[in-house]
Motif scaffolding. Structure first.
Motif, PDB file in Angstrom:
ATOM      1  N   UNK A 110      58.076 -44.840   7.925  1.00 18.35           N
ATOM      2  CA  UNK A 110      58.275 -43.482   7.409  1.00 18.35           C
ATOM      3  C   UNK A 110      59.328 -43.458   6.305  1.00 18.35           C
ATOM      4  N   UNK A 111      60.419 -44.198   6.482  1.00 18.09           N
ATOM      5  CA  UNK A 111      61.445 -44.270   5.445  1.00 18.09           C
ATOM      6  C   UNK A 111      60.846 -44.845   4.161  1.00 18.09           C
ATOM      7  N   UNK A 112      60.061 -45.900   4.299  1.00 15.47           N
ATOM      8  CA  UNK A 112      59.451 -46.541   3.124  1.00 15.47           C
ATOM      9  C   UNK A 112      58.514 -45.588   2.390  1.00 15.47           C
ATOM     10  N   UNK A 113      57.688 -44.860   3.146  1.00 12.58           N
ATOM     11  CA  UNK A 113      56.746 -43.926   2.516  1.00 12.58           C
ATOM     12  C   UNK A 113      57.495 -42.783   1.838  1.00 12.58           C
ATOM     13  N   UNK A 114      58.518 -42.241   2.519  1.00 11.49           N
ATOM     14  CA  UNK A 114      59.304 -41.155   1.939  1.00 11.49           C
ATOM     15  C   UNK A 114      59.983 -41.569   0.647  1.00 11.49           C
ATOM     16  N   UNK A 115      60.555 -42.777   0.621  1.00  6.12           N
ATOM     17  CA  UNK A 115      61.205 -43.293  -0.585  1.00  6.12           C
ATOM     18  C   UNK A 115      60.192 -43.444  -1.713  1.00  6.12           C
TER      19      UNK A 115
ATOM     20  N   UNK B 232      52.210 -40.992  14.470  1.00  5.39           N
ATOM     21  CA  UNK B 232      53.092 -41.842  15.272  1.00  5.39           C
ATOM     22  C   UNK B 232      53.458 -43.145  14.551  1.00  5.39           C
ATOM     23  N   UNK B 233      53.850 -43.026  13.280  1.00 11.48           N
ATOM     24  CA  UNK B 233      54.275 -44.201  12.522  1.00 11.48           C
ATOM     25  C   UNK B 233      55.713 -44.581  12.878  1.00 11.48           C
ATOM     26  N   UNK B 234      56.083 -45.818  12.597  1.00  8.09           N
ATOM     27  CA  UNK B 234      57.418 -46.312  12.930  1.00  8.09           C
ATOM     28  C   UNK B 234      58.456 -45.709  11.999  1.00  8.09           C
ATOM     29  N   UNK B 235      59.712 -45.780  12.438  1.00  9.76           N
ATOM     30  CA  UNK B 235      60.841 -45.277  11.639  1.00  9.76           C
ATOM     31  C   UNK B 235      60.885 -45.970  10.282  1.00  9.76           C
TER      32      UNK B 235
ATOM     33  N   UNK C  55      60.709 -38.167   5.708  1.00  6.32           N
ATOM     34  CA  UNK C  55      62.126 -38.266   6.049  1.00  6.32           C
ATOM     35  C   UNK C  55      62.446 -37.422   7.292  1.00  6.32           C
ATOM     36  N   UNK C  56      61.811 -36.241   7.363  1.00  7.24           N
ATOM     37  CA  UNK C  56      62.000 -35.387   8.535  1.00  7.24           C
ATOM     38  C   UNK C  56      61.449 -36.059   9.788  1.00  7.24           C
ATOM     39  N   UNK C  57      60.257 -36.649   9.683  1.00  6.50           N
ATOM     40  CA  UNK C  57      59.669 -37.363  10.820  1.00  6.50           C
ATOM     41  C   UNK C  57      60.564 -38.535  11.238  1.00  6.50           C
ATOM     42  N   UNK C  58      61.066 -39.279  10.251  1.00 10.05           N
ATOM     43  CA  UNK C  58      61.916 -40.439  10.550  1.00 10.05           C
ATOM     44  C   UNK C  58      63.172 -40.009  11.289  1.00 10.05           C
ATOM     45  N   UNK C  59      63.755 -38.882  10.871  1.00 12.60           N
ATOM     46  CA  UNK C  59      64.980 -38.401  11.503  1.00 12.60           C
ATOM     47  C   UNK C  59      64.773 -38.133  12.984  1.00 12.60           C
ATOM     48  N   UNK C  60      63.586 -37.672  13.343  1.00 13.63           N
ATOM     49  CA  UNK C  60      63.331 -37.327  14.737  1.00 13.63           C
ATOM     50  C   UNK C  60      62.994 -38.537  15.605  1.00 13.63           C
TER      51      UNK C  60
END
Length: 729
Positions: free
Chosen positions: A207-212, A201-204, A451-456
């Motif tokens: 998640x973007x930062x980790x994916x990048x 349950x991380x923030x949007x 990125x998938x988690x962030x999208x949702x």
């Protein structure tokens, strides 16, 4: 206690067995939702291609003696793979595949007798079928899955409907599933894991930062191992994100850009690639990137049947769109190719939008319909019900609904989108191994679960409008958000940079160097050096038209076996004629059908068994019964092939089967010669099956469209139109 060792461990198949004494617990099959742990487990067997951080990518199979060890979490291990893990005592086993389900994993769990069971896992559907037969395990044909797949009318859904196979006993590992097998207690469990949502349950923003961060780390690691590094750069958003990753690392000039050549295309395809080219050449110029130059190409000639066997063995039900080939052309040295695959996972799939738009056109009150009625409408849109025997329609609809409906609290459009997340990506981005074997290491840095988690975190409309894409680019290189895409600038921004798409289309000087490189590349790619002495026998060189003929004939085999009626077959052929299915798909589905319960075995790399394999199916595709001949006459099947000779002139001949003399009273021919999308010459309908053209130019590529008008009892059927392969001079 009598603990069995694996009964078989080969290149693409592994079997684990157990036998219990009477007082032990026995034969428990369970399913549970849990966050799995691999702590205190080590690799027992591994198959596939992996991209470990800071080491060379490697390819393994189950029978390898040297096994990989991983420093990173398995969920973060990139590639196309499946692993069997074991605890220290080798009493507990876990089967885990790559996070996005690139590697298809087939399995079956069988209770052999009281207290004796076994779990068989394979990367090949057909090898598991063959193993089952050799060991007298049951194989029951799954009719509704077969009829549903054969009746598909949507080009995007041909490769996946559900996790069921054509054999009821064989399952396909779900993208959100892990298997565990306790061979001491005989407990087999299918675990469910979070796939769409983030269990932490991380923030949007997090998640973007980790994916990048992970994507940049992947690229940096791989770039160290290849001198030739390319980015497949289009005018779209996905490859723009990859370029943003490169520019943020400051290594974009180390990569060359590769793109399609619109001069070799025509029609819509040419217009689409031209727009990509306008934008990609501008980006390459702005970022100091050169165009990819080909090295010498090599050609490996193949026996066609072995090629077909390989596709069946390693792709089977989830690679129907791959055509068999008599030869493979590959560059002499390997290279890294960064691609934008995976972007549609977090910007939403176009197909879900297109499906709803088409349903709204057919049903003006579609939005007011209840959910179940909407699903019925989707079934009728995607499936040609006339291809399905009436007593299977209900069962097929249930199977269809099972694979498309995930959560009734969300819209049907969202459910369709999830269907693609769960199923389609098994083949859409996952051809890593086949690319690797052709000296291209294709890598998709956008395939990060974060990125998938962030999208949702966002609804489907925000995703479709590019919210996540924009935010990723903005975080890496905001300038790239101000440059036009192949469909124009972002609609919500005021600050724009550089020329418009229309202005780019007029700057012909910009593409001059690109086309010069393409001419040199084409010369190398079109004149490869043979690396083996095997010569292809023209009699065995099965063209796509011969495949069509085989496909039609095998459909008639199904009529003969009373699986279908002639009317069902006519509907399937209409699907082929309208481009909604392909002859290769039909042929492979039929062979899968035969494999499920007959003796049509295929090669499956059973290295430790080393037994000869029967290859019978091509011998049984014939035309004998009157019912078959009647249906052929009724549909005007393309039982044809062609030959051509190129010297100073072109000689082209259509070769019809001798069966045509028995079936039809008369056949007339017409020919159109095309060069670069333009008609150069026409020959009107007549009895001559031969065509000649004397004014060929060297270094050009031609195509012949030929038309057949067939007469039965002086009645002319609609013309059959066939496009030849490219004819190079």
């Amino acid at each position: 206690m009598n603990l069995l060792n694996p009964v078989i461990k080969t290149a693409d198949l592994i079997t684990l067995g157990c036998k219990l004494i009477s007082e032990e617990k026995k034969n428990i099959i369970g399913s549970e939702f849990s966050n799995y742990s691999t702590e205190n487990y080590s690799v027992f067997a591994f198959s596939g291609l992996i991209y470990p951080i800071n080491s060379q990518p490697k390819l393994y199979n189950f029978s390898d003696c040297s096994l990989p060890s991983f420093s990173e979490d398995l969920d973060d291990l990139k590639g196309q793979w499946v692993t069997v893990l074991a605890n220290e005592k080798r009493s507990m086993f876990k089967i885990i595949a790559d996070y996005f389900g690139f590697q298809s994993v087939f399995y079956r769990y069988d209770i052999i007798d009281e207290g004796h069971s076994q779990l068989s896992v394979s990367t090949s559907y057909n090898s598991l079928i063959e193993y089952s037969k050799k060991n007298l395990l049951s194989c029951t044909f799954n009719e509704e899955q077969f009829y549903l797949a054969m009746g598909a009318t949507n080009v995007h859904l041909r490769t996946a409907f559900s996790t069921q196979s054509f054999c009821r006993e064989i399952k396909l590992l779900g993208v959100d599933e892990i298997l565990s097998f306790d061979i001491l207690k005989d407990i087999f469990t299918v675990h469910k894991k979070e796939f769409i949502s983030d269990s932490e349950e991380r923030s949007y923003e997090e998640l973007i930062s980790i994916g990048v961060k992970k994507a940049k780390k992947d690229i940096s690691s791989l770039a160290n191992f290849y001198e030739d590094k390319r980015i497949f750069l289009s005018g779209g958003r996905d490859s723009r994100m990859v370029l943003a990753l490169l520019s943020s690392l400051g290594i974009e000039s180390d990569f060359t850009t590769a793109m399609g050549n619109p001069q070799s295309l025509s029609g819509l395809a040419k217009r689409v690639v031209e727009k990509d080219l306008y934008v990609s050449t501008y980006l390459a110029n702005e970022f100091g990137m050169k165009y990819s130059k080909f090295s010498e190409h090599l050609r490996l000639n193949l026996d066609f049947e072995k090629s077909l066997e390989r596709i069946l063995s390693h792709g089977a039900q989830f690679a129907w769109t791959i055509a068999p080939s008599n030869r493979v052309t590959l560059p002499a040295h390997s290279y890294l190719a960064l691609r934008g695959g995976g972007g549609e996972l977090f910007r939403a799939h176009d197909t879900s939008k297109e499906a709803i738009a088409e349903l709204q056109t057919k049903y003006p009150d579609f939005n007011a319909l209840d959910f179940d009625t909407q699903v019925d409408a989707l079934f009728n849109l995607y499936i040609n019900v006339k291809t399905i025997p009436s007593n299977y329609v209900v069962r097929c609809k249930e199977l269809f609904t099972e694979s498309f409906v995930f959560d009734r609290e969300f819209s049907l459009e969202q459910n369709i989108d999830w269907h693609f997340d769960y199923y389609r990506n098994r083949v859409h981005f996952g051809h890593y191994i086949s690319s690797f074997s052709k000296n291209e290491l294709a890598f998709h840095p956008l395939m990060q679960k974060e990125f998938l988690y962030a999208a949702n975190h966002h609804n489907i409309d925000d995703r479709r409008n590019g919210k996540i894409c924009y935010d990723i680019i903005e975080k890496l290189n905001p300038e790239l958000n101000r440059i036009t895409f192949d469909n124009g600038h972002w609609s919500h921004i005021d600050i724009k940079f550089g020329p418009t798409l229309e202005e780019l289309s007029k700057d012909t000087e910009l593409y001059k160097e690109y086309y010069q490189v393409q001419v040199k590349n084409s010369a190398l790619a079109n004149k490869p050096v043979d690396i083996n002495k095997y010569e292809i026998d023209p009699e065995q060189n099965i063209s796509r038209y011969k495949i069509y003929n085989l496909a039609i004939n095998i459909l008639l085999e199904l009529v003969f076996e009373r699986k279908y009626t002639v009317n069902h077959i006519e509907q399937i052929i209409k699907n082929i004629h309208s481009g909604k299915a392909s002859p290769v798909e039909v042929l492979l589905k039929y062979i899968d059908y035969k494999n499920a319960f007959e003796e049509y075995n295929t090669s499956c790399d059973l290295l430790s068994v080393n037994m000869p394999v029967n290859r019978k199916y091509l011998d049984y595709l014939n035309l004998e019964s009157p019912e078959k001949l009647l249906s052929i006459k009724k549909e005007c099947f393309k039982n044809l092939d062609y030959t051509f000779v190129v010297a100073e002139s072109l000689y082209f001949k259509v070769n019809l089967s001798s069966k045509f003399d028995e079936l039809f009273d008369k056949v007339e021919y017409a020919f159109y010669l095309h060069e670069n999308g333009k008609v150069l010459d026409k020959c009107w309908y007549g009895k001559n099956s031969e065509y000649r053209y004397n004014n060929l130019d060297k270094g050009k590529r031609y195509v012949v469209h030929f038309f057949l008008k067939i007469f039965v009892d002086d009645k002319a059927f609609n013309s059959i139109i066939v496009r030849s392969d490219f004819i190079n001079t």
